[in-house]
Design an enzyme around this catalytic site. Structure first.
Site, mmCIF file in Angstrom:
data_model
loop_
_atom_site.group_PDB
_atom_site.id
_atom_site.type_symbol
_atom_site.label_atom_id
_atom_site.label_comp_id
_atom_site.label_asym_id
_atom_site.label_seq_id
_atom_site.Cartn_x
_atom_site.Cartn_y
_atom_site.Cartn_z
ATOM 1 N N ASN A 102 9.617 18.992 -4.915
ATOM 2 C CA ASN A 102 10.904 19.426 -5.476
ATOM 3 C C ASN A 102 10.820 19.631 -6.994
ATOM 4 O O ASN A 102 11.831 19.769 -7.656
ATOM 5 C CB ASN A 102 11.994 18.397 -5.153
ATOM 6 N N HIS B 253 9.568 17.447 -9.228
ATOM 7 C CA HIS B 253 9.625 16.248 -10.069
ATOM 8 C C HIS B 253 8.268 15.980 -10.721
ATOM 9 O O HIS B 253 7.227 16.391 -10.213
ATOM 10 C CB HIS B 253 10.146 15.030 -9.306
ATOM 11 N N GLU C 198 13.409 13.224 -11.266
ATOM 12 C CA GLU C 198 13.854 14.098 -10.191
ATOM 13 C C GLU C 198 14.651 15.279 -10.751
ATOM 14 O O GLU C 198 15.043 15.276 -11.930
ATOM 15 C CB GLU C 198 14.741 13.293 -9.225
ATOM 16 N N ASP D 164 4.628 5.677 -13.059
ATOM 17 C CA ASP D 164 5.881 5.348 -12.379
ATOM 18 C C ASP D 164 5.628 4.271 -11.322
ATOM 19 O O ASP D 164 4.479 3.882 -11.072
ATOM 20 C CB ASP D 164 6.521 6.602 -11.754
HETATM 21 C C1 GLP Z 1 5.185 10.936 -6.147
HETATM 22 C C2 GLP Z 1 4.770 10.133 -7.385
HETATM 23 C C3 GLP Z 1 4.313 11.024 -8.505
HETATM 24 C C4 GLP Z 1 3.368 12.025 -7.896
HETATM 25 C C5 GLP Z 1 4.153 13.000 -7.069
HETATM 26 C C6 GLP Z 1 3.316 13.921 -6.219
HETATM 27 O O1 GLP Z 1 6.463 10.623 -5.722
HETATM 28 N N1 GLP Z 1 5.798 9.248 -7.845
HETATM 29 O O2 GLP Z 1 3.692 10.262 -9.511
HETATM 30 O O3 GLP Z 1 2.690 12.718 -8.902
HETATM 31 O O4 GLP Z 1 5.143 12.344 -6.308
HETATM 32 O O5 GLP Z 1 2.750 13.225 -5.152
HETATM 33 P P1 GLP Z 1 1.605 13.822 -4.234
HETATM 34 O O6 GLP Z 1 0.418 13.994 -5.106
HETATM 35 O O7 GLP Z 1 1.386 12.801 -3.162
HETATM 36 O O8 GLP Z 1 2.101 15.138 -3.720
#
Ligand code: GLP
Length: 260
Positions: free
Chosen positions: A134, A136, A141, A66
């Site tokens: 959340n 995702h 989302e 992403d």
């Molecule tokens: C982010 C990224 C995702 C990631 C997730 C968790 O927004 N777009 O690819 O896996 O949220 O992030 P984190 O590992 O910092 O908790």
């Protein structure tokens, strides 16, 4: 679904070993990679193994999961910047074998269609994912159904807050581009990476609550080759029966993509 819980305090190392084993099985691995905080230790461990000659991504293809929109190229909060810093700059993967969604494209729908074709042409052998607080995955989302395509998305408030941690203090992104749930669920194998006590509640809900688009990570349970790789703090909320599903390793070849 298999749930592997690292109880030895070496989660990143254990996942890196598993990842390098996959690379040895399939040097031409087509792998989708996430960014964020979760995989940073893992990427450091993979990079060490590549530097030490124990693994190579020279023949692999890397596809980013992403990307945030509205940030300048090279912004430290951009997923491409994070993945370059944490992994790609330390690897032997040729730049032409790294694929990304471009949030600066003039026509974002066309860009997402292009990326869909890049993914579909050869498919994904392995898709690594983090999980948002959340629920995702990627930037799918809450409200994203299983057939959601690669597309432009508005970020949830929780994601905007989380993304502000990645940057250098300026405005956080409010939208992004993401591989869709549809393409994620088409991967031959999916590994959900979960680390830290702050993810325990959402992981338990995703694995043991209802399967619902309201919590996109729960949709991964329809995938026949989902492996959840959690550290002990993240697994704290899981029932004993689920954790006992951890089992012998599998190869990437054979078997159904869905239905387990
Ligand atoms: C982010 C990224 C995702 C990631 C997730 C968790 O927004 N777009 O690819 O896996 O949220 O992030 P984190 O590992 O910092 O908790």
């Amino acid at each position: 679904m298999r749930v592997d819980v690292d109880e030895e305090g070496r989660w990143a190392e254990a996942v890196a070993e598993r990842f390098c084993a996959r690379l040895r099985q399939r040097p031409r691995l087509r792998v989708c990679l996430p960014t964020g905080s979760t995989p940073r230790g893992l990427y450091a461990a993979i990079a060490e193994r590549v530097a030490g000659g124990q693994a190579s991504l020279a023949e692999a293809e890397v596809l980013l999961l992403d990307e945030f929109g509205g940030l300048a190229p090279g912004d430290p909060a951009r997923c491409a910047t994070m993945l370059a810093r944490d992994l790609l700059d330390r690897l032997d993967t040729p730049p032409a074998a790294v694929h990304r969604l471009d949030p600066d494209a003039d026509d974002l729908d066309a860009e997402c269609a292009r990326y869909h074709r890049v993914v579909a042409d050869g498919g994904l052998d392995l898709c690594l994912l983090g999980i948002g607080a959340n629920g995702h995955v990627g930037l799918n989302e809450p409200g994203s159904p299983a057939n959601a395509p690669t597309r432009q998305v508005a970020l949830a408030a929780a994601t905007i807050g989380a993304a502000s941690r990645y940057g250098d203090g300026h405005a956080a992104p409010t939208w992004g581009l993401t591989l869709g749930m549809a393409e994620i669920l088409e991967a031959r194998e999916v590994w959900l990476l979960v680390s830290g006590a702050h993810k325990a509640a959402v992981l338990a809900e995703a694995l043991e609550g209802p399967v619902t688009a309201a919590l996109p990570a729960s949709l991964l349970r329809s995938h026949g080759r989902l492996r959840v790789l959690a550290d002990e703090p993240a697994a704290e909320g899981l029932s004993a029966s689920l954790r006992s599903r951890a089992g012998d390793d599998e190869t990437v070849d054979g078997g159904p993509r869905h239905g387990g």
